[in-house]
Design a protein around this motif. Structure first.
Motif, PDB file in Angstrom:
ATOM      1  N   VAL A   1      11.951   7.686  -5.004  1.00 39.25           N
ATOM      2  CA  VAL A   1      13.065   7.690  -3.827  1.00 39.25           C
ATOM      3  C   VAL A   1      12.266   8.621  -3.027  1.00 39.25           C
ATOM      4  CG1 VAL A   1      15.657   9.258  -2.932  1.00 39.25           C
ATOM      5  CG2 VAL A   1      15.287   8.003  -5.542  1.00 39.25           C
ATOM      6  N   PRO A   2      12.099   7.122  -1.151  1.00 40.00           N
ATOM      7  CA  PRO A   2      11.596   8.580  -0.597  1.00 40.00           C
ATOM      8  C   PRO A   2      12.111   9.724  -0.020  1.00 40.00           C
ATOM      9  CG  PRO A   2      12.771   6.863   0.216  1.00 40.00           C
ATOM     10  CD  PRO A   2      13.044   6.566  -0.918  1.00 40.00           C
ATOM     11  N   ILE A   3      10.890  10.338   0.617  1.00 38.06           N
ATOM     12  CA  ILE A   3      10.922  12.038   0.822  1.00 38.06           C
ATOM     13  C   ILE A   3      10.571  11.557   2.296  1.00 38.06           C
ATOM     14  CG2 ILE A   3      11.163  13.028  -0.901  1.00 38.06           C
ATOM     15  CD1 ILE A   3       8.282  13.619  -0.412  1.00 38.06           C
ATOM     16  N   VAL A   4      10.227  10.290   3.049  1.00 35.82           N
ATOM     17  CA  VAL A   4      10.126  10.404   4.525  1.00 35.82           C
ATOM     18  C   VAL A   4      10.465   9.324   4.944  1.00 35.82           C
ATOM     19  CG1 VAL A   4       7.510  10.160   4.134  1.00 35.82           C
ATOM     20  CG2 VAL A   4       8.106   8.375   3.605  1.00 35.82           C
ATOM     21  N   LYS A   5      10.217   9.137   6.547  1.00 41.10           N
ATOM     22  CA  LYS A   5      10.850   8.192   7.186  1.00 41.10           C
ATOM     23  C   LYS A   5      10.288   7.716   8.358  1.00 41.10           C
ATOM     24  CE  LYS A   5      13.476  11.993  10.758  1.00 41.10           C
ATOM     25  NZ  LYS A   5      11.734  12.824   9.974  1.00 41.10           N
ATOM     26  N   LYS A   6      11.235   6.512   8.902  1.00 41.54           N
ATOM     27  CA  LYS A   6       9.963   5.560  10.126  1.00 41.54           C
ATOM     28  C   LYS A   6       9.857   7.225  10.905  1.00 41.54           C
ATOM     29  CE  LYS A   6      11.167   2.189  13.428  1.00 41.54           C
ATOM     30  NZ  LYS A   6      12.116   1.294  14.061  1.00 41.54           N
ATOM     31  N   GLY A   7       8.392   6.378  11.505  1.00 45.96           N
ATOM     32  CA  GLY A   7       7.471   7.507  12.033  1.00 45.96           C
ATOM     33  C   GLY A   7       7.123   8.444  12.464  1.00 45.96           C
ATOM     34  N   ASP A   8       7.336   8.935  10.773  1.00 40.53           N
ATOM     35  CA  ASP A   8       7.021  10.236  10.063  1.00 40.53           C
ATOM     36  C   ASP A   8       5.084   9.845  10.036  1.00 40.53           C
ATOM     37  OD1 ASP A   8       9.407  11.596  10.038  1.00 40.53           O
ATOM     38  OD2 ASP A   8       8.934  11.671   7.583  1.00 40.53           O
ATOM     39  N   LYS A   9       4.284  10.413  10.165  1.00 39.03           N
ATOM     40  CA  LYS A   9       2.804  10.823   9.963  1.00 39.03           C
ATOM     41  C   LYS A   9       2.514  10.929   8.575  1.00 39.03           C
ATOM     42  CE  LYS A   9       0.842  10.306  14.391  1.00 39.03           C
ATOM     43  NZ  LYS A   9       0.574   8.740  14.667  1.00 39.03           N
TER      44      LYS A   9
ATOM     45  N   GLY B   1      -1.611   7.241   8.489  1.00 35.34           N
ATOM     46  CA  GLY B   1      -1.034   6.989   9.581  1.00 35.34           C
ATOM     47  C   GLY B   1       0.314   6.967   9.361  1.00 35.34           C
ATOM     48  N   THR B   2       1.426   6.313  10.236  1.00 38.81           N
ATOM     49  CA  THR B   2       2.666   6.447  10.378  1.00 38.81           C
ATOM     50  C   THR B   2       3.302   5.344  10.046  1.00 38.81           C
ATOM     51  OG1 THR B   2       1.705   6.930  12.953  1.00 38.81           O
ATOM     52  CG2 THR B   2       3.761   6.507  12.204  1.00 38.81           C
ATOM     53  N   ILE B   3       4.647   5.532   9.083  1.00 43.05           N
ATOM     54  CA  ILE B   3       5.572   4.878   8.199  1.00 43.05           C
ATOM     55  C   ILE B   3       6.051   4.124   9.628  1.00 43.05           C
ATOM     56  CG2 ILE B   3       7.885   4.935   6.863  1.00 43.05           C
ATOM     57  CD1 ILE B   3       5.572   6.600   6.030  1.00 43.05           C
ATOM     58  N   ASP B   4       6.253   3.182   9.148  1.00 44.49           N
ATOM     59  CA  ASP B   4       6.321   1.859  10.359  1.00 44.49           C
ATOM     60  C   ASP B   4       8.279   1.592   9.958  1.00 44.49           C
ATOM     61  OD1 ASP B   4       6.939  -0.279  11.742  1.00 44.49           O
ATOM     62  OD2 ASP B   4       6.220  -1.754  10.738  1.00 44.49           O
ATOM     63  N   LYS B   5       8.737   1.364   8.319  1.00 45.46           N
ATOM     64  CA  LYS B   5      10.103   1.727   8.089  1.00 45.46           C
ATOM     65  C   LYS B   5       9.372   1.156   6.389  1.00 45.46           C
ATOM     66  CE  LYS B   5       9.403  -3.334   8.741  1.00 45.46           C
ATOM     67  NZ  LYS B   5      10.044  -4.545   9.449  1.00 45.46           N
ATOM     68  N   ILE B   6      11.289   1.627   6.224  1.00 48.91           N
ATOM     69  CA  ILE B   6      11.289   0.985   4.430  1.00 48.91           C
ATOM     70  C   ILE B   6      12.445   0.136   4.412  1.00 48.91           C
ATOM     71  CG2 ILE B   6      11.912   2.798   2.703  1.00 48.91           C
ATOM     72  CD1 ILE B   6      11.456   5.299   4.013  1.00 48.91           C
ATOM     73  N   ASP B   7      11.914  -0.800   4.024  1.00 53.96           N
ATOM     74  CA  ASP B   7      12.832  -2.347   3.697  1.00 53.96           C
ATOM     75  C   ASP B   7      12.325  -2.920   2.772  1.00 53.96           C
ATOM     76  OD1 ASP B   7      14.072  -2.793   6.083  1.00 53.96           O
ATOM     77  OD2 ASP B   7      12.790  -3.946   6.850  1.00 53.96           O
ATOM     78  N   PRO B   8      13.086  -4.199   1.930  1.00 49.95           N
ATOM     79  CA  PRO B   8      12.292  -4.263   1.291  1.00 49.95           C
ATOM     80  C   PRO B   8      11.575  -5.783   1.527  1.00 49.95           C
ATOM     81  CG  PRO B   8      15.348  -5.047   1.583  1.00 49.95           C
ATOM     82  CD  PRO B   8      14.575  -4.509   3.244  1.00 49.95           C
ATOM     83  N   ILE B   9      10.926  -6.120   0.276  1.00 48.75           N
ATOM     84  CA  ILE B   9       9.968  -7.588   0.747  1.00 48.75           C
ATOM     85  C   ILE B   9      10.193  -7.346  -0.710  1.00 48.75           C
ATOM     86  CG2 ILE B   9       9.004  -5.694   2.340  1.00 48.75           C
ATOM     87  CD1 ILE B   9       6.720  -5.182   0.660  1.00 48.75           C
ATOM     88  N   LEU B  10       9.582  -8.905  -0.913  1.00 47.15           N
ATOM     89  CA  LEU B  10       9.924  -9.479  -1.524  1.00 47.15           C
ATOM     90  C   LEU B  10       8.742  -8.932  -2.711  1.00 47.15           C
ATOM     91  CD1 LEU B  10      10.983 -11.851  -3.110  1.00 47.15           C
ATOM     92  CD2 LEU B  10       9.102 -13.629  -2.156  1.00 47.15           C
ATOM     93  N   ASP B  11       8.022  -8.976  -4.366  1.00 46.78           N
ATOM     94  CA  ASP B  11       7.467  -8.176  -4.985  1.00 46.78           C
ATOM     95  C   ASP B  11       7.397  -9.420  -5.709  1.00 46.78           C
ATOM     96  OD1 ASP B  11       9.477  -8.145  -6.246  1.00 46.78           O
ATOM     97  OD2 ASP B  11       8.811  -5.483  -6.940  1.00 46.78           O
ATOM     98  N   ALA B  12       6.601  -8.732  -6.728  1.00 54.90           N
ATOM     99  CA  ALA B  12       5.473  -9.363  -7.900  1.00 54.90           C
ATOM    100  C   ALA B  12       6.782  -9.949  -9.389  1.00 54.90           C
ATOM    101  CB  ALA B  12       4.846  -8.721  -8.966  1.00 54.90           C
ATOM    102  N   THR B  13       8.475  -9.240  -9.271  1.00 60.51           N
ATOM    103  CA  THR B  13       8.623  -9.672  -9.595  1.00 60.51           C
ATOM    104  C   THR B  13      10.080 -10.745  -8.994  1.00 60.51           C
ATOM    105  OG1 THR B  13      10.748  -7.677  -8.412  1.00 60.51           O
ATOM    106  CG2 THR B  13       9.929  -7.346 -10.405  1.00 60.51           C
ATOM    107  N   GLY B  14       9.684 -11.166  -7.982  1.00 61.05           N
ATOM    108  CA  GLY B  14      10.068 -12.669  -7.241  1.00 61.05           C
ATOM    109  C   GLY B  14      11.268 -11.943  -6.980  1.00 61.05           C
TER     110      GLY B  14
END
Lengths: 328, 444
Positions: free
Chosen positions: B45-53, B77-90
């Motif tokens: 579960v993410p504990i950072v948000k967009k824009g966090d260093k 770096g900086t958190i760009d976003k938290i988004d769904p992306i295609l991963d190894a499961t397809g």
């Protein structure tokens, strides 16, 4: 996403061996004994051999193309193996039309009615041999004398097989007195009456060693089969050596070596596990010895293997051990 | 006689193109993509948000479920976003996307020196706690959270620790190189796991195609109490847990049970190294060794790569994607999963990136089964793959269950060896899914 890749389940690599290669290996392994048959039985053997192989191929092609309406698969070479083994299992003076009927039975009844390659319950060549033996007993039991018959196409000198002499005489001592039994050296080389491919133990064993080297067969079936026959016939020989033939006689005569290394080991109609193969081999051995010693026929290899073929699904179900099959 | 497992197995060609390539530190791209489902079980579960260093090594997502694991930032770096992306499961899954900004600024408390620390100060409880905090998962490929695996269930006793250096998959060399380049770390890591489990004997199993690693570790292991290097005869799938236990200890894990049933715990060499880093250096799991290879790859290499680097970046470093690539495989050629594209980021589970050309990737037309029995003799679990295939085609699920279809570990030996080129494992996988579903519904 500029490039699309193939998605598939693992594994992604494969061993080189394939079905054609396995069949080709069997064909190669049968060549020494084929040449031996040509030498001992001459033109008649050449005729039976080529008629059998060619008609098996033709029947397989025709049945697949016109009856089953599927893509013919004669390039898998399995029909050639069946044709060669059928020729090996008949006398070299068998009329051509009987050979053709044999091919039709082997491919049609032995193989195609079950669904083709890999589906048949019984060894196709043996199905045909037993069919011919029961339907044409005279043709199937007139055995050309080796060498003497070599120059002839059909009009040949015939004589009984060693096992036939033994059965006829009733005891080994009586059989010896007929003076017709070949020496052990002749039996080893193949200079005796019999089906054209079964006579030469040495040439068959050369082919068998090739199959073992290529790992197409393992020793489980042939060894358990042959040892069972040796032990079974040996016990009776020890009880009464004047009545019963010794184990070496049983090993070298008839179709035991051909059957044990080339027919019983047919992958499609034998068990898959090593344990199952040993059970199968012992079963074949006991039946062969029983038929030879007490049956109506002098020879029992074909019947034994066919009977044990019928038990293969059962043997498969009881004979393998699974990993982790220990008390928890 | 060298030790190996007795039943089944196959001998595919080694193809270890990268066995002599030293581990090379992979450069960082502009963006990294950290999957939240790095381990088996529930995603973190993410504990950072967009824009966090974020700093390198900083906790960015917590594994809150029982089977789950922490995820740390592998870069600064900086958190760009938290988004769904295609991963190894397809499928698409949540990922934290970070813009990489310059050199690493490390999270406080992390020791980034190369000093070897042999003395183990942490208590067993502290060790497990540190492993959990560092987000360590099994690096052999299954990615099961290590702290869960090291927590022995009530009533069971661990007797032996087995460290898996078999690396029986062709092409892969990440474990081999790690054993050559970080042997002391692996040995200290092994001692740490022994302490955590309270066991006094550990075996490091290595196949005899890695003689240099065997020699090196055998020599160094003399200074460590209770650690023995075992040379194994090369045979696939030696690295499978149950087969490794059978090969080394002779014990057979009963069907459907875990290794602890016979007093064994198995960990991969890479995991042992990661445990060393976590316990002695407070270093979370943010990087791993990965082999990028293939028959036509121009510079096949072993990389020490940060988690979350897109695979295309690693493939560039290995000389670029060969023109004729038709299959992109995560893992080895026997058990690896095919991936759909090179944008997928590296995860903790990936030990190898394999690029296969078309002539390697095309399946041959299947012939009818000729019952040659080679699959039966190849199956390390003593199953009858050709028979299971038939049962699945006929949808005879109950019979498939009776013939132990669930015990199949999908090693692929049957399909590899099949001369009729039948897709045995495809059918068995399908059957396993069906049968597992039936078993689950029976329990409810």
């Amino acid at each position: 996403m500029d490039k699309k890749f193939i998605i598939s389940g693992s594994p992604h690599i494969y061993a080189k061996d394939n079905v054609q290669r396995i069949m080709l290996d069997v064909v190669i392994a049968l060549i020494p004994a084929t040449l031996g048959a040509f030498y001992f039985f001459g033109l008649g053997a050449v005729r039976v051999f080529f008629v059998s192989v060619v008609t098996c191929l033709i029947f397989e092609y025709l049945i697949q193309k016109f009856l089953l309406k599927q893509k013919p698969t004669i390039n898998d070479l399995s029909a050639i193996v069946t044709g060669m083994l059928l020729a090996f299992n008949v006398p070299s003076n068998l009329p051509t039309w009987v050979v053709i009927i044999g091919s039709l039975i082997a491919i049609g009844i032995g193989k195609m009615v079950f669904g083709g390659l890999g589906q048949n319950l019984f060894n196709p060549a043996l199905v045909a041999r037993v069919f011919l033996l029961i339907s044409f007993p005279v043709y199937m039991t007139s055995w050309p004398k080796p060498i003497a018959s070599a120059g002839q196409l059909s009009d040949v000198v015939t004589g009984p097989t060693p096992l036939g002499i033994l059965k006829e005489s009733g005891s080994i001592s009586a059989a010896s007195q007929t003076g017709e039994l070949p020496s052990y050296v002749d039996m080893m080389l193949g200079n005796m009456g019999g089906s054209m491919g079964e006579v030469s133990a040495i040439l068959l064993l050369i082919g068998a060693i090739y199959l073992l080297y290529r790992k197409v067969i393992t020793l489980h079936i042939p060894l358990s089969y042959i040892l069972t026959v040796i032990i079974f016939t040996g016990i009776f020989w020890l009880i009464d050596p004047t009545k019963y033939a010794d184990p070496l006689f049983h090993l070298l005569t008839g179709g035991l070596i051909l059957g044990a290394f080339f027919m019983a080991t047919d992958m499609v109609t034998s068990p898959t596990s090593y344990r199952g193969q040993i059970i199968f081999g012992i079963g074949c051995g006991v039946l062969t010895a029983l038929i030879r010693l007490f049956g109506a026929y002098p020879e029992g290899v074909s019947f034994s293997i066919l009977i044990m073929n019928a038990f293969v699904p059962l043997i498969d179900r009881i004979s393998y051990k699974h990993f982790g099959e220990v008390k928890a | 006689m060298l030790k190996t497992f007795p039943k089944g197995g196959v001998h595919p060609d080694d193809c270890k193109l990268t066995a002599k390539s030293p581990i090379f530190v992979a450069t960082l791209p502009d963006k990294v993509y950290i999957m939240l489902n790095q381990s088996a079980g529930a995603p973190a579960v993410p504990i950072v948000k967009k824009g966090d260093k974020v700093k390198t090594g900083q906790l960015i997502a917590k594994g809150e479920a029982f089977i789950s694991s922490n995820v740390h930032s592998p870069v600064t770096g900086t958190i760009d976003k938290i988004d769904p992306i295609l991963d190894a499961t397809g499928y698409k899954h949540q990922a934290i996307i970070i813009n990489v900004e310059g050199e690493d600024t490390w999270e406080e408390g992390i020791d980034i020196t190369n000093n070897l620390i042999k003395e183990i100060k942490a208590t067993p409880q502290e060790i497990i706690e540190k492993i959990k905090n560092a987000g360590i998962v099994g690096l052999g490929g299954a990615a099961f959270p290590t702290h869960v695996k090291l927590t022995i269930p009530q009533g069971k006793v661990a007797e032996y620790l087995l460290i898996n250096g078999a690396e029986c998959e062709p092409y892969l060399t990440c474990d081999h190189r790690l054993m050559l380049e970080k042997p002391e770390e692996i040995l200290v890591g092994t001692s740490i796991i022994m302490k955590a489990l309270g066991v006094h004997r550990a075996f490091i199993g290595i196949e005899n195609n890695k003689l240099d690693a065997i020699e090196l570790l055998t020599k160094l292991a003399k200074d460590y109490n209770g650690i023995e290097v075992v040379t194994l005869k090369k045979k696939y799938p030696q690295g499978a847990e149950k087969q490794l236990i059978k090969a080394i200890t002779g014990r057979e894990v009963p069907s459907g049970k875990l290794p602890i049933e016979v007093g064994c715990v198995v960990q991969n060499v890479g995991t042992a190294k990661a445990i060393y880093d976590a316990v002695q250096k407070n270093m979370p799991l943010i990087e791993r060794v990965v082999t990028v290879t293939g028959p036509n790859v121009s510079k096949p290499s072993n990389f020490l790569s940060r988690i979350g680097i897109p695979l295309k970046h690693l493939i560039e470093l290995a000389g670029g994607l060969p023109e004729d690539t038709a299959k992109l495989i995560s893992g080895g050629p026997m058990m690896g999963k095919t991936l759909s594209n090179t944008d997928i980021p590296l995860t903790k589970a990936m030990g190898g990136i394999l690029l296969f050309p078309y002539n390697f990737s095309k399946r041959l037309d299947p012939y009818p089964c000729i019952r040659c029995g080679r699959c039966v003799h190849a199956c390390p679990m003593g199953l009858e793959p050709f028979y299971l295939e038939k049962l699945v085609i006929k949808e005879r699920w109950e019979d498939a269950e009776k013939h132990w279809i669930i015990d199949c570990m999908e090693c692929g030996s049957c399909q590899y060896i099949c001369p009729a080129k039948r897709p045995l494992l495809d059918y068995i996988r399908l059957g396993k899914n069906k049968v597992s579903a039936i078993i689950r519904s029976r329990k409810n």
